[in-house]
Scaffold this motif. Structure first.
Motif, PDB file in Angstrom:
ATOM      1  N   LEU A   1      -8.509  13.237   1.396  1.00  0.00           N
ATOM      2  CA  LEU A   1      -9.199  12.818   0.186  1.00  0.00           C
ATOM      3  C   LEU A   1      -8.468  11.646  -0.466  1.00  0.00           C
ATOM      4  N   ARG A   2      -7.147  11.720  -0.528  1.00  0.00           N
ATOM      5  CA  ARG A   2      -6.361  10.641  -1.137  1.00  0.00           C
ATOM      6  C   ARG A   2      -6.501   9.345  -0.335  1.00  0.00           C
ATOM      7  N   ARG A   3      -6.415   9.464   0.994  1.00  0.00           N
ATOM      8  CA  ARG A   3      -6.537   8.284   1.846  1.00  0.00           C
ATOM      9  C   ARG A   3      -7.944   7.692   1.752  1.00  0.00           C
ATOM     10  N   LEU A   4      -8.940   8.541   1.675  1.00  0.00           N
ATOM     11  CA  LEU A   4     -10.320   8.067   1.574  1.00  0.00           C
ATOM     12  C   LEU A   4     -10.515   7.262   0.292  1.00  0.00           C
ATOM     13  N   ARG A   5      -9.945   7.728  -0.796  1.00  0.00           N
ATOM     14  CA  ARG A   5     -10.054   6.998  -2.063  1.00  0.00           C
ATOM     15  C   ARG A   5      -9.330   5.650  -1.978  1.00  0.00           C
ATOM     16  N   LEU A   6      -8.209   5.617  -1.284  1.00  0.00           N
ATOM     17  CA  LEU A   6      -7.478   4.364  -1.110  1.00  0.00           C
ATOM     18  C   LEU A   6      -8.312   3.377  -0.291  1.00  0.00           C
ATOM     19  N   VAL A   7      -8.867   3.842   0.817  1.00  0.00           N
ATOM     20  CA  VAL A   7      -9.689   2.982   1.678  1.00  0.00           C
ATOM     21  C   VAL A   7     -10.875   2.442   0.892  1.00  0.00           C
ATOM     22  N   ARG A   8     -11.509   3.306   0.125  1.00  0.00           N
ATOM     23  CA  ARG A   8     -12.687   2.898  -0.648  1.00  0.00           C
ATOM     24  C   ARG A   8     -12.322   1.823  -1.675  1.00  0.00           C
ATOM     25  N   ALA A   9     -11.182   1.994  -2.335  1.00  0.00           N
ATOM     26  CA  ALA A   9     -10.750   1.007  -3.327  1.00  0.00           C
ATOM     27  C   ALA A   9     -10.451  -0.334  -2.669  1.00  0.00           C
ATOM     28  N   MET A  10      -9.792  -0.303  -1.506  1.00  0.00           N
ATOM     29  CA  MET A  10      -9.454  -1.540  -0.812  1.00  0.00           C
ATOM     30  C   MET A  10     -10.712  -2.299  -0.396  1.00  0.00           C
ATOM     31  N   ILE A  11     -11.709  -1.572   0.115  1.00  0.00           N
ATOM     32  CA  ILE A  11     -12.910  -2.217   0.634  1.00  0.00           C
ATOM     33  C   ILE A  11     -13.865  -2.611  -0.492  1.00  0.00           C
ATOM     34  N   GLN A  12     -14.110  -1.690  -1.430  1.00  0.00           N
ATOM     35  CA  GLN A  12     -15.114  -1.941  -2.454  1.00  0.00           C
ATOM     36  C   GLN A  12     -14.592  -2.827  -3.580  1.00  0.00           C
ATOM     37  N   ILE A  13     -13.396  -2.523  -4.068  1.00  0.00           N
ATOM     38  CA  ILE A  13     -12.867  -3.254  -5.223  1.00  0.00           C
ATOM     39  C   ILE A  13     -12.060  -4.465  -4.774  1.00  0.00           C
ATOM     40  N   GLY A  14     -11.205  -4.256  -3.772  1.00  0.00           N
ATOM     41  CA  GLY A  14     -10.367  -5.351  -3.311  1.00  0.00           C
ATOM     42  C   GLY A  14     -11.059  -6.299  -2.355  1.00  0.00           C
ATOM     43  N   ARG A  15     -12.251  -5.915  -1.847  1.00  0.00           N
ATOM     44  CA  ARG A  15     -12.988  -6.739  -0.889  1.00  0.00           C
ATOM     45  C   ARG A  15     -12.143  -7.077   0.335  1.00  0.00           C
ATOM     46  N   VAL A  16     -11.334  -6.099   0.760  1.00  0.00           N
ATOM     47  CA  VAL A  16     -10.471  -6.296   1.919  1.00  0.00           C
ATOM     48  C   VAL A  16     -11.268  -5.959   3.182  1.00  0.00           C
ATOM     49  N   PRO A  17     -11.275  -6.833   4.185  1.00  0.00           N
ATOM     50  CA  PRO A  17     -12.014  -6.546   5.422  1.00  0.00           C
ATOM     51  C   PRO A  17     -11.485  -5.299   6.119  1.00  0.00           C
ATOM     52  N   VAL A  18     -12.374  -4.644   6.861  1.00  0.00           N
ATOM     53  CA  VAL A  18     -12.009  -3.401   7.536  1.00  0.00           C
ATOM     54  C   VAL A  18     -10.816  -3.601   8.465  1.00  0.00           C
ATOM     55  N   ALA A  19     -10.792  -4.695   9.225  1.00  0.00           N
ATOM     56  CA  ALA A  19      -9.672  -4.940  10.141  1.00  0.00           C
ATOM     57  C   ALA A  19      -8.353  -5.052   9.391  1.00  0.00           C
ATOM     58  N   THR A  20      -8.388  -5.679   8.206  1.00  0.00           N
ATOM     59  CA  THR A  20      -7.166  -5.817   7.403  1.00  0.00           C
ATOM     60  C   THR A  20      -6.758  -4.474   6.827  1.00  0.00           C
ATOM     61  N   VAL A  21      -7.726  -3.673   6.403  1.00  0.00           N
ATOM     62  CA  VAL A  21      -7.420  -2.320   5.905  1.00  0.00           C
ATOM     63  C   VAL A  21      -6.702  -1.531   6.983  1.00  0.00           C
TER      64      VAL A  21
END
Length: 214
Positions: free
Chosen positions: A44-64
């Motif tokens: 759950l914690r990792r999922l929230r981190l991934v979501r923040a990086m992609i949705q808010i930070g606009r970080v590409p999936v490969a970079t995540v």
């Protein structure tokens, strides 16, 4: 928890979670049978981190994926682990080393680091994206005719050092190295825009105090 509960608690759809699992952004759950896996609070914690990086930070999936690889690499020391994760985030373009303003900016930033006694930062200048970002910004100032160098930057740098102390104090409140690095990643994505907004609000406040609203 099962996948449906993980989806409900995180607010992320089951289809998106399955995509993150396929892309290696989220660790696989514990297999219960051929069709069912179980997930825990770390998922759950990792999922929230991934979501923040992609949705808010606009970080590409490969970079995540690259950033999380550094987060999970237990072979790295904490400083390198943190630095590697942050350096993998999107950065400014490489400065043009043939540009006279860029060369002058390198000298000024070097003088600034020497003045502050930031010897560790001095050692990382060849690989640090933050150093390159500062060089690019300073070169742009000088190209526009503003004499902006080590003397002008030093008071700001001292304030930033105090901010860094607060950042690491907050980070160290988390029990595991992975959580600490995750907090730092979120700080880069969420806290930096908040600090920028506070800076601008402070400028607006000070301008109104000095000059009024005329």
């Amino acid at each position: 928890m099962r996948l449906a509960e993980l989806s409900t608690r995180s607010g992320v759809s089951v289809a998106t979670i399955k995509y993150y699992l396929r892309e290696g952004l989220l660790p696989q759950g514990r297999q219960i049978n051929a069709t069912t896996s179980e997930y825990d609070e770390e998922h759950l914690r990792r999922l929230r981190l991934v979501r923040a990086m992609i949705q808010i930070g606009r970080v590409p999936v490969a970079t995540v994926r690259e950033v999380l690889g550094h987060v999970d690499d237990d072979s790295l020391g904490r400083t390198i682990r943190l630095g590697a994760a942050l350096w993998a985030l999107p950065q400014v373009p490489e400065p043009d080393e043939d540009d006279e303003y860029v060369r002058a900016a390198h000298r000024e930033v070097g003088a600034l680091l020497d003045r502050l006694g930031w010897q560790h930062a001095r050692q990382l200048t060849s690989i640090s994206p933050a150093y390159r970002s500062l060089v690019v910004a300073l070169a742009a100032f000088r190209r526009l005719g503003f004499d902006w160098g080590a003397e002008q930057l030093a008071p700001y740098a001292e304030l930033m050092h105090r901010t860094a102390v607060l950042d690491l104090d907050s980070m160290e409140a988390y029990p595991s190295d992975a959580e600490q690095v995750e907090f730092a990643i979120l700080g880069a994505i969420l806290n930096e825009p908040a600090l920028q907004a506070l800076h601008r609000l402070a400028q607006e406040e000070e301008s109104a105090r000095r000059y009024g609203f005329e």
